[in-house]
Enzyme design. Sequence first.
Site, PDB file in Angstrom:
ATOM      1  N   VAL B   9       0.848  -1.192   0.000  1.00 45.23           N
ATOM      2  CA  VAL B   9       0.000   0.000   0.000  1.00 45.23           C
ATOM      3  C   VAL B   9       0.882   1.239   0.000  1.00 45.23           C
ATOM      4  CG1 VAL B   9      -1.835  -1.200   1.240  1.00 45.23           C
ATOM      5  CG2 VAL B   9      -0.170   0.143   2.516  1.00 45.23           C
ATOM      6  N   CYS B  10       0.221   2.379  -0.153  1.00 44.58           N
ATOM      7  CA  CYS B  10       0.914   3.654  -0.167  1.00 44.58           C
ATOM      8  C   CYS B  10       1.813   3.787   1.046  1.00 44.58           C
ATOM      9  CB  CYS B  10      -0.080   4.814  -0.154  1.00 44.58           C
ATOM     10  SG  CYS B  10      -0.799   5.082  -1.759  1.00 44.58           S
ATOM     11  N   PRO B  11       2.952   4.393   0.942  1.00 42.36           N
ATOM     12  CA  PRO B  11       3.511   4.997  -0.270  1.00 42.36           C
ATOM     13  C   PRO B  11       4.454   4.081  -1.034  1.00 42.36           C
ATOM     14  CG  PRO B  11       4.846   5.614   1.609  1.00 42.36           C
ATOM     15  CD  PRO B  11       3.790   4.662   2.120  1.00 42.36           C
TER      16      PRO B  11
END
Lengths: 415, 75
Positions: B9-11
């Site tokens: 997932v981000c980032p």
Amino acid sequence: MPAALTAPLGGALRGVPRQYVAAMAVLVAAVALAVPMARQEGILAALWALGLAAGFTLQRSRFCFASAFRDLFLFGSARIMKAILLGLGVATTGFAAIMHAAVPFPGFGALPPEAHVLPVGISTVLGGLLFGYGMVLSGGCVSGSLYRAAEGYVASWVSLAGVVVGLGFISQTWNWWWATLVSGEPKIWLPATAGLGYAGALALTFAALLVAFVFLIWWEARAGVFALPVAAATRPLTSFRDQLAHMWHAVFMHGWPAAVGGAVLGGIVVVMYTVHMPWGVTGELTRLANASMTSFGAAPPAALGLSDIGGCAARAGETGLFSHTFSVTVGILPGALVGALFAREFKLRFPRSAVRYAQSLGGGVLMGAGSGLAIGCTIGAFFSAIPSLSISGWLFGAALAGGAYLGVQTIRRIP
Amino acid sequence: MKLDVRGEVCPYPMLKAVEAMKKLKGHEEVVVITDHAPCLETIPPQAPRFGYSYSVEQTGSPEWTIRLVPLGGER
């Protein structure tokens, strides 16, 4: 959706994607749950509907407070932070009207009921730093972890477990924090400060939002962040059917622009406050932490002073399964799940490296401790506090930025 | 160069895409495979900073392939 459930419905559903059927089932179940709620108390069902709407909006606009703060430092991008400022502007307007109706003359010392005017001091800064660091480490704040949990992100479940642990720690030690820090901290409500009144407080808040907005544009320009060109429709939409399909895609399939999400969330918190109280999600998780500890024979001591403070954690005393905090917190889950299913974005996602689980858990615990101290998270102590015309919201926001900056230094070192 | 960042997932997907574009300096295209929808809004804006153009294709539910193609060959 299991085939067993769709099969009896027969040919009518042939060709309808399974995730659509599942989305409808979740929606029907969520609406059905509103019935016992409405029997217990009408407001519960109204808040539940607003919780669902908030979850749907968070999922559709992929609204993430953690990335709003983190990306300022990681990439110089302010895309979501600008959307948050827009939402704050919308909410501030609505909150001012509600508070003015309750307390027309702010100079006499009374605070508007339920407004998130929280203590300003070391607890705010410490809570914001811990929370900001934790949300960057775990990859999502509390509301973000809630809607991602519904989208099938297993790491977000771990984060939420960590949040409950952190909140439980503060519940157990609250009276020490109260005696040492919080009891001596003032609650500063702008309309009652320095003769500002509502007009002065609103002017000051909007001026600050505007300055922040212009600063963010400068910040992005300095970092060389590019705005994406808006894609034009490939062909003109002529027929009614085309237009309908286009609308369906815009709302249910494509992600919403962040600014739309911010403005809609701003509107939702205003309606929540009209119904009863501004939005907050840590109160319900504190209730969960306290109930769990009580069932293991380790009930936290009665918390001093919290009943005089508005906001999330102060509502943790509600009993029974359904409560106002349950509606606006747990409602996020089915709301986000419906959004994810219609967009066909639901999927159980397991992080591949064990380090991510550790990050989620550690970040979650820090967020729990931070939101316990600050009496709210990015929602209750920030997104609902600045529109309450409370200084605490600004200080907590600044501390979140500081914590996020430190968090960015850490995650850069974790591959 | 292929970057399979499914599950991340981000980032991290963006960090890895940026790292790859920095390393390859426009000599090779980068193909990012992700199941994390927010990447569709975070990775493409990074492309022009490193001399790349981008295209996004949905290759599953939910799965996307983001193709980062060097602008105008050798730089």
